[in-house]
Design a protein around this motif. Structure first.
Motif, mmCIF file in Angstrom:
data_model
loop_
_atom_site.group_PDB
_atom_site.id
_atom_site.type_symbol
_atom_site.label_atom_id
_atom_site.label_comp_id
_atom_site.label_asym_id
_atom_site.label_seq_id
_atom_site.Cartn_x
_atom_site.Cartn_y
_atom_site.Cartn_z
ATOM 1 N N ASN A 93 1.140 69.892 -19.185
ATOM 2 C CA ASN A 93 0.395 69.686 -17.943
ATOM 3 C C ASN A 93 0.413 70.973 -17.119
ATOM 4 N N GLU A 94 -0.657 71.748 -17.220
ATOM 5 C CA GLU A 94 -0.694 73.033 -16.524
ATOM 6 C C GLU A 94 -0.650 72.864 -15.003
ATOM 7 N N ARG A 95 -1.248 71.796 -14.491
ATOM 8 C CA ARG A 95 -1.208 71.543 -13.048
ATOM 9 C C ARG A 95 0.217 71.285 -12.586
ATOM 10 N N ALA A 96 0.987 70.580 -13.393
ATOM 11 C CA ALA A 96 2.379 70.319 -13.038
ATOM 12 C C ALA A 96 3.185 71.608 -13.018
ATOM 13 N N LEU A 97 2.936 72.486 -13.962
ATOM 14 C CA LEU A 97 3.645 73.767 -13.988
ATOM 15 C C LEU A 97 3.295 74.605 -12.759
ATOM 16 N N GLU A 98 2.062 74.543 -12.345
ATOM 17 C CA GLU A 98 1.648 75.270 -11.144
ATOM 18 C C GLU A 98 2.307 74.665 -9.906
ATOM 19 N N LYS A 99 2.313 73.352 -9.820
ATOM 20 C CA LYS A 99 2.916 72.680 -8.669
ATOM 21 C C LYS A 99 4.402 72.985 -8.562
ATOM 22 N N ALA A 100 5.055 73.181 -9.692
ATOM 23 C CA ALA A 100 6.499 73.421 -9.699
ATOM 24 C C ALA A 100 6.888 74.674 -8.921
ATOM 25 N N LYS A 101 5.948 75.573 -8.726
ATOM 26 C CA LYS A 101 6.252 76.808 -7.987
ATOM 27 C C LYS A 101 6.573 76.553 -6.526
ATOM 28 N N SER A 102 6.183 75.393 -6.024
ATOM 29 C CA SER A 102 6.388 75.095 -4.606
ATOM 30 C C SER A 102 7.349 73.933 -4.373
ATOM 31 N N ILE A 103 7.970 73.421 -5.419
ATOM 32 C CA ILE A 103 8.910 72.297 -5.278
ATOM 33 C C ILE A 103 10.306 72.853 -5.016
ATOM 34 N N ALA A 104 11.014 72.245 -4.092
ATOM 35 C CA ALA A 104 12.296 72.787 -3.622
ATOM 36 C C ALA A 104 13.473 72.399 -4.509
ATOM 37 N N ARG B 21 4.003 74.560 -25.758
ATOM 38 C CA ARG B 21 4.893 75.705 -26.002
ATOM 39 C C ARG B 21 4.305 76.974 -25.391
ATOM 40 N N ALA B 22 3.020 77.200 -25.614
ATOM 41 C CA ALA B 22 2.373 78.385 -25.052
ATOM 42 C C ALA B 22 2.404 78.344 -23.525
ATOM 43 N N ASN B 23 2.184 77.176 -22.941
ATOM 44 C CA ASN B 23 2.213 77.051 -21.482
ATOM 45 C C ASN B 23 3.608 77.350 -20.927
ATOM 46 N N ALA B 24 4.640 76.805 -21.579
ATOM 47 C CA ALA B 24 6.001 76.989 -21.096
ATOM 48 C C ALA B 24 6.412 78.453 -21.148
ATOM 49 N N VAL B 25 6.064 79.110 -22.234
ATOM 50 C CA VAL B 25 6.414 80.522 -22.374
ATOM 51 C C VAL B 25 5.683 81.361 -21.326
ATOM 52 N N VAL C 17 17.462 69.194 -10.763
ATOM 53 C CA VAL C 17 16.942 69.853 -11.967
ATOM 54 C C VAL C 17 15.783 69.000 -12.481
ATOM 55 N N LEU C 18 14.571 69.512 -12.307
ATOM 56 C CA LEU C 18 13.360 68.714 -12.503
ATOM 57 C C LEU C 18 12.710 68.987 -13.856
ATOM 58 N N TYR C 19 12.521 67.911 -14.631
ATOM 59 C CA TYR C 19 11.745 68.010 -15.869
ATOM 60 C C TYR C 19 10.263 68.130 -15.528
ATOM 61 N N MET C 20 9.582 69.063 -16.166
ATOM 62 C CA MET C 20 8.140 69.227 -16.002
ATOM 63 C C MET C 20 7.489 69.248 -17.381
ATOM 64 N N PRO C 21 6.545 68.346 -17.652
ATOM 65 C CA PRO C 21 5.874 68.350 -18.961
ATOM 66 C C PRO C 21 5.032 69.612 -19.130
ATOM 67 N N SER C 22 5.334 70.391 -20.120
ATOM 68 C CA SER C 22 4.666 71.682 -20.266
ATOM 69 C C SER C 22 3.240 71.560 -20.786
#
Length: 288
Positions: free
Chosen positions: A17-28, A49-53, A10-15
């Motif tokens: 960081n838009e690049r991190a949110l994008e990268k999360a789509k490919s993390i297993a 908050r806006a990014n996370a939503v 269960v991976l924490y991602m700082p919201s």
């Protein structure tokens, strides 16, 4: 177990960081926590908050369970975080420093008032002495389906520091585990901070698995694969579990009261454990 959805990693991602949110789509990883709390600076809270939503609403994270960690209601951002998360499409909200059932009731009321679906659950973070003392009641709250250990904050409150083998924390982790198991809820081990120490991470993950945690919260993608491996039943465990069930069913059909597999005496409790292992393996296989 009430909820067999895999949550090994269960991976924490700082919201913020838009690049991190994008990268999360490919993390297993099995699940994601879009973080609005500790990983986000005060002046970035609104954007995070806006990014996370937006990320939660995108539907672009595949099998990964998406959650949002809100700030506490004692902060300037907590109420707005909850209101936004309620209709984001996230499966759950992760709530830091849960200390009482009354607080959970307030969280639930705010979610409902903001239009959250009934199936949106609460992941309650256990990270204070008060939470440890009240963990039985917290775990039994009907909206809570997962407990999340906040080991860093707990160690700070206890004035112990986070030491190798986590010896000072073991009694408190065990008490939280007892509360989760009594309530038939999932419980996740806390994070391992040193991303440059994969050996130390592996030792702590194996300790957490041995203690009975259902998975581990993570701070870096490099920790995902080891966590997935630690918390997945091994091929030998799956094979033994199948043979236990087959032998027990065969003995029952033949009216035999004694069952052995590989020289081990088998009782009902071993059969139940074997069924759980196979169910976990099937759940992992189902997400590819």
């Amino acid at each position: 177990m009430s909820d067999l959805r895999p949550r090994r990693s269960v991976l924490y991602m700082p919201s913020s960081n838009e690049r991190a949110l994008e990268k999360a789509k490919s993390i297993a990883c099995d699940a994601l926590i879009f973080d609005l709390e500790d990983a986000v600076a005060p002046d970035a809270k609104d954007a995070a908050r806006a990014n996370a939503v937006a990320a939660a609403r995108s539907g672009e994270y595949g099998h990964r369970e998406v959650t949002i960690r809100c700030n506490g209601l004692d902060t300037p951002w907590g109420a707005d975080d909850l209101a936004a998360a309620a209709t984001s499409g996230a499966a759950s909200v992760v709530i830091p420093k849960v200390n009482s059932v009354d607080y959970l009731n307030e969280i639930e009321q705010r979610l409902d008032a903001a239009g959250a679906p009934a199936e949106m659950t609460i992941w309650a973070m256990i990270e204070t002495p008060t939470a440890i003392m009240d963990v039985r009641a917290i775990a039994q709250h009907p909206r809570v389906n997962v407990l999340v250990m906040g080991n860093n904050d707990l160690a700070k409150e206890l004035r112990t520091g986070v030491l190798p083998e986590r010896t000072p924390l073991i009694p408190h982790l065990a008490l939280a585990l007892l509360g989760a198991r009594e309530a038939d809820k999932v419980i996740l081990d806390g994070v391992y901070n040193d991303v440059r120490d994969p050996d130390g991470f592996l030792v702590e993950a194996e300790q957490g698995k041995a203690m009975g945690f259902d998975g581990k919260t993570l701070v870096h993608p490099s920790q995902v694969d080891p966590a997935n491996e630690v918390w997945a039943p091994s091929a030998d465990e799956v094979d033994f579990s199948r043979r236990v069930i087959e032998a027990f069913e065969e003995a029952e059909a033949e009216g035999r009261g004694v069952v052995t597999v590989d020289g081990r005496m088998i009782e009902n409790l071993h059969v139940e454990n074997a069924k759980r292992i196979l169910a976990v393996a099937d759940a992992i296989a189902a997400i590819g």
